[in-house]
Design an enzyme around this catalytic site. Sequence first.
Site, PDB file in Angstrom:
ATOM      1  N   SER B 124       0.845  -1.062   0.110  1.00  0.00           N
ATOM      2  CA  SER B 124       0.101   0.073   0.010  1.00  0.00           C
ATOM      3  C   SER B 124       0.934   1.313   0.175  1.00  0.00           C
ATOM      4  O   SER B 124       2.038   1.187   0.565  1.00  0.00           O
ATOM      5  CB  SER B 124      -0.950   0.050   1.328  1.00  0.00           C
ATOM      6  OG  SER B 124      -1.446   1.378   1.537  1.00  0.00           O
ATOM      7  N   TYR B 150      -0.631  -0.269   9.967  1.00  0.00           N
ATOM      8  CA  TYR B 150      -0.860  -0.643   8.954  1.00  0.00           C
ATOM      9  C   TYR B 150       0.216  -0.765   7.908  1.00  0.00           C
ATOM     10  O   TYR B 150       0.826  -1.628   7.175  1.00  0.00           O
ATOM     11  CB  TYR B 150      -2.162  -0.242   8.085  1.00  0.00           C
ATOM     12  CG  TYR B 150      -2.531  -0.807   6.917  1.00  0.00           C
ATOM     13  CD1 TYR B 150      -3.249  -2.156   6.517  1.00  0.00           C
ATOM     14  CD2 TYR B 150      -2.549   0.020   5.915  1.00  0.00           C
ATOM     15  CE1 TYR B 150      -3.578  -2.598   5.519  1.00  0.00           C
ATOM     16  CE2 TYR B 150      -2.928  -0.419   4.603  1.00  0.00           C
ATOM     17  CZ  TYR B 150      -3.493  -1.760   4.406  1.00  0.00           C
ATOM     18  OH  TYR B 150      -3.920  -2.029   3.058  1.00  0.00           O
ATOM     19  N   LYS B 154       2.945  -3.530   6.422  1.00  0.00           N
ATOM     20  CA  LYS B 154       3.121  -3.786   4.845  1.00  0.00           C
ATOM     21  C   LYS B 154       4.847  -3.470   4.630  1.00  0.00           C
ATOM     22  O   LYS B 154       5.204  -4.105   3.729  1.00  0.00           O
ATOM     23  CB  LYS B 154       2.240  -2.508   4.294  1.00  0.00           C
ATOM     24  CG  LYS B 154       0.757  -2.817   3.916  1.00  0.00           C
ATOM     25  CD  LYS B 154       0.302  -4.027   3.190  1.00  0.00           C
ATOM     26  CE  LYS B 154      -1.241  -4.208   2.994  1.00  0.00           C
ATOM     27  NZ  LYS B 154      -1.368  -5.742   2.851  1.00  0.00           N
TER      28      LYS B 154
END
Lengths: 322, 322
Positions: B124, B150, B154
């Site tokens: 992302s 998050y 990633k």
Amino acid sequence: MSILITGAGGYVGQELAASLLASTPASTTVTITDVVEPEIPEAAKEHASRLTCVKADLTSTEAVDELISASRPYETVYILHGIMSSGSEANFELGIRVNLDATRYILDRLRATMPGVKVVFTSSLAVYGLAPPGFVISEKNFPASPSTSYGSQKLIIETLLNDYSRRGFLDGRCMRLPTVTVRAGKPTQAASSFASDIIREPFHGRKAVLPVSKETEVWICSPYTIIKNLMHARTVPKEAFGESRSVNLPGLKVTVQQMLDSLLEVGGKERRDLVEEKYDAATDKIVQTWTPQFDTTRAFELGFAADISMEENIRRFASRFV
Amino acid sequence: MSILITGAGGYVGQELAASLLASTPASTTVTITDVVEPEIPEAAKEHASRLTCVKADLTSTEAVDELISASRPYETVYILHGIMSSGSEANFELGIRVNLDATRYILDRLRATMPGVKVVFTSSLAVYGLAPPGFVISEKNFPASPSTSYGSQKLIIETLLNDYSRRGFLDGRCMRLPTVTVRAGKPTQAASSFASDIIREPFHGRKAVLPVSKETEVWICSPYTIIKNLMHARTVPKEAFGESRSVNLPGLKVTVQQMLDSLLEVGGKERRDLVEEKYDAATDKIVQTWTPQFDTTRAFELGFAADISMEENIRRFASRFV
């Protein structure tokens, strides 16, 4: 107040323990640990009563649990242990177990037992791959894209520690060290070992091998400045770091030729002649992925010190260890 | 030939499975898995005999071992599962278990059972923190310094997969997705959910909440282009990636106002009026850390496609799902 240092059997850990003991009040205690019981540093003999030496295999969760428990909170934890660059490249499983898994478990144990504790993590400029020729890397202008497993594992711990710090789990400080030169002690498994070997060994009357070309540029820092800056890392207010806890520490760009010239100047021809050129492709391949120049404005703004000259560095080494 | 897709109960996974089945020879089989047994995508009904749907909790090593074994080698594994941004921010432990530990175990299992297998990982652009206003990020000019758990998780998987690829353990491809808009299905736990909600819900005659200001700029990509590019990721020769397997996928910079204007144009006033402004500080805080503009030259050089216009995006959505 109590301070923990992991990987403290190594040269930097020993120096750091001695300096912390010399500069803190008599009520401060220091625990040093390594996989082999670390020695009491020579310079810390007079403070030995404030020093605890612990043999601990940090890949064992039981050993970590014993070392880190809520009943004995630390004010700061220095995480210095690790398998170095050549070692992690040669043995991937060992590197990932020690550099990633053991360190991550320590962070989680600290978070559980002494939330918010200060953690100074010695990362490395090996988090960067090679920049274009002449490019000067800062924390803001270039991605960390490691070319080695060692650099990858350092970057992963930095990423975790930054997130833990942002969330308030821990108060991390990730110090990206240049190549520490001149290291006393023995040659290490680091690909950068030669940068100390070519100075240290001749001063002990021993031959040293130079595995890379003399034109190779390296970004180094004296142990004197490294220790000063690792001590400083503990005292920076956390708010000062801004959005990231990662800092490229100051260093000095030199060619291997300049290092040899300084050796000649400080140590004389006899010592200079003990350095033997013997190219090693595996070492050179790793060294060539390291960018030799950094903009360390951020470190200076945070109060970290600039390095001393190569000659002064060698003189300090010679006066203390020879 | 066999392909595995994790997280395939989600919208992107369903679309990808259908497109892979439609574009591969009759000998190709696709296994889709999720924590709840994924449905057979509507568009894949005619190929259902080539599709296997598996319910698997990937945080269980036994489940992963069963899904991935040497006796059934995959040609490509798409890793799409994960706890999304708001979810990982709200529940740190869950995010790290699913996004980091389960994914890492999958990589290790793949390495052990089918070394060198192609792995397409949906990362992302949340690996980046906020850039200075107006700054256009490329893979080479800005550090990945995530502002969320998050994004951190990633980035850690990217770092591992890059190292695994460099060492030849796996053949990784890390695709950094823009915000996928317009998603069919339901609102998700992603902080970016609103970017689809404000189009999708009105087309279904339902109200949608806009939690950020209309001046907010976002970097989005249509599902149409995302699927096209995820399919393409499998076909890029590994040598083409150079030193890093991470790619910022193409997208479109739009303001929320422009999205609403496109909604008005394609869907009419009745639908536009179903969007209700209701500021949410927690969502806005995450969204404000996303930089809305990227230089995707590298993606274009690797053959990835540019996105379609916002209007065409909405028309495609409306023609398929309404």
